[in-house]
Motif scaffolding. Structure first.
Motif, PDB file in Angstrom:
ATOM      1  N   ASP A 216       0.899  -1.209  -0.072  1.00 37.28           N
ATOM      2  CA  ASP A 216      -0.047   0.096  -0.038  1.00 37.28           C
ATOM      3  C   ASP A 216       0.896   1.230   0.234  1.00 37.28           C
TER       4      ASP A 216
ATOM      5  N   VAL B 283      -0.672  -6.042   2.194  1.00 36.93           N
ATOM      6  CA  VAL B 283      -1.769  -6.679   2.228  1.00 36.93           C
ATOM      7  C   VAL B 283      -1.568  -7.928   1.442  1.00 36.93           C
TER       8      VAL B 283
ATOM      9  N   TRP C 148      -9.121  -2.672   0.267  1.00 34.22           N
ATOM     10  CA  TRP C 148      -8.272  -3.510   0.149  1.00 34.22           C
ATOM     11  C   TRP C 148      -8.933  -4.846  -0.683  1.00 34.22           C
TER      12      TRP C 148
END
Length: 433
Positions: free
Chosen positions: A264, A271, A307
């Protein structure tokens, strides 16, 4: 790796029990009691048919999950956390059928529902639909979410409460003699042990004769990775709990596999999404070193949704070498101490109104607790399915990456079909029980 190196066992075992052991004890019945929602809910449910609109309760459930998590981590920032927000929400939504007046409003508002946007009837219909979808059998995946009511054999229930509870939540019903505390304790423990496949035993150690009703909710999850780790590659590795604490853990390795992974650019974390066979995925959120607090500050339902959307973009389906600890953790929480801080002020006091359950006695919640366990290990069955869609916001280099989960991280188990968070946790020390 050749296929013969893969074992065919399950990788994830997630039994959970919300004992609400919502144990309700009794006192004197107050005057002017409210009969609650019980009678009208069943009546309206029959008139309007079965779940025609499938009301969406998942957003409120997710909001509750994050509020619950933030409270836990603010009080215990250096401890493992693991719980099922869906189990807690389901148990208390079911209990709200027997609550009246302000007590009912407090429960539903505390669970995150805005009663000006979603009617009480639609909330229960939403849970009914959610439970039905989760109960559908899926190849390689077992999700068993259930409710149990234990009612004293001398407790006279209002028909509306029992009918509504059966209609929307379909609990198993027992009518033990609560004066036989030894026999009732054995009944509960044997039932819980059976429903959680032996993972939770001796849940109840002692009961008092004044308990007249117990609400139990449990969830059992057993899944197979689509792409398992290889047993032969698991070796001892370091896990950095904090700046001064390092522990040894069995570190699993998966090499040269395409997985859903992003770094990110706006939040200091990576993630990783790992898919199960069937309708479930796991998100593992790895803060940059020393950045757990910064990640937790921006941890919201909207961030999880972001996400989730990004990790359906084929751009983030890339070759990743994963180093991941094999571990078991558990969480036990006294909900009667936690929930008042989330808006459930009257529920555990003599101000509680459960007059929708019975007019025979005044009931109040005397104890409520939640227990969850999580086991993560290497293996599962090989599969080649790929999920992709076309969202793009972040960029990441396409070279082969090595991702090491060797420091505290966050995790969630998510049901795409219901958009529901089944479990949420934080692993600070994978060697702690």
């Amino acid at each position: 790796m050749p296929s013969q190196n893969l074992s065919m066992h399950c990788i994830h075992h997630l039994p959970l029990l919300l004992a609400g052991l919502l144990a309700l004890s009794h006192g004197q019945l107050p005057s002017g009691d409210n009969k609650g929602y019980g009678n009208s809910s069943h009546q309206h449910g029959q008139e309007s048919g079965e779940d025609p609109s499938s009301p969406q309760v998942a957003p409120s459930n997710t909001n509750f999950a994050f509020r619950f998590y933030h409270l836990l981590t603010s009080e215990n920032p250096r401890k493992n956390i693991f719980f099922s927000p869906l189990s807690i929400s389901t148990a208390y939504a079911m209990l709200s059928l027997g609550a009246g007046g302000h007590s009912q409003t407090q429960i539903l508002n505390g669970l995150g529902f805005n009663l000006t946007e979603l009617s009480i009837l639609d909330i229960h219909r939403g849970f009914q639909h959610l439970l039905r979808v989760l109960s559908l059998q899926d190849h390689g995946l077992e999700v068993h979410l259930g409710n149990t009511l234990l009612l004293s054999d001398d407790l006279e229930l209002l028909p509306g409460f029992l009918n509504s509870t059966m209609t929307f939540y379909d609990p198993k019903l027992f009518r033990p003699d609560f004066s036989d505390t030894v026999g009732t304790t054995k009944l509960i423990n044997d039932h819980v042990k059976k429903e959680t496949r032996g993972k939770i035993t001796d849940l109840v150690s002692e009961l008092t004769p004044d308990v007249k009703m117990i609400v139990v909710n449990y969830i059992y999850f057993k899944g197979l990775w689509k792409k398992p780790f290889h047993l032969s590659r698991t070796t001892a590795g370091d896990f950095y709990v904090d700046e001064s604490t390092t522990v040894k853990v069995p570190m699993m390795v998966q090499s040269f596999q395409h997985q859903w992974y992003l770094q990110d650019r706006h939040v200091p974390c990576s993630v990783l999404r790992l898919d199960y066979q069937g309708d479930a995925v796991a998100f593992f959120i790895l803060p940059d070193r020393g950045k757990m607090a910064q990640v937790e500050e921006v941890l919201t339902p909207q961030m999880l949704a972001r996400w989730n959307h990004l990790l359906q973009n084929k751009y983030f389906y890339r070759s990743v070498e994963i180093h991941f600890p094999r571990f078991s953790i558990s969480g036990s929480y006294a909900l009667d101490q936690i929930l008042p801080k989330l808006g459930f002020q009257d529920l555990f006091s003599q101000q509680a109104n459960f007059s929708g359950i019975t007019t025979q006695r005044k009931l109040q919640v005397s104890k409520s607790f939640h227990k969850a366990t999580l086991d993560v290990n290497e293996v599962g069955t090989e599969a080649t399915a790929v999920t992709s869609s076309f969202l793009t916001f972040l960029s990441a280099p396409r070279s082969h990456l090595v991702v090491r989960f060797n420091r505290p991280f966050l995790l969630t188990i998510f049901s795409p079909s219901t958009q529901s968070v089944l479990f949420w946790g934080k692993v600070v020390d994978p060697t702690a029980p």
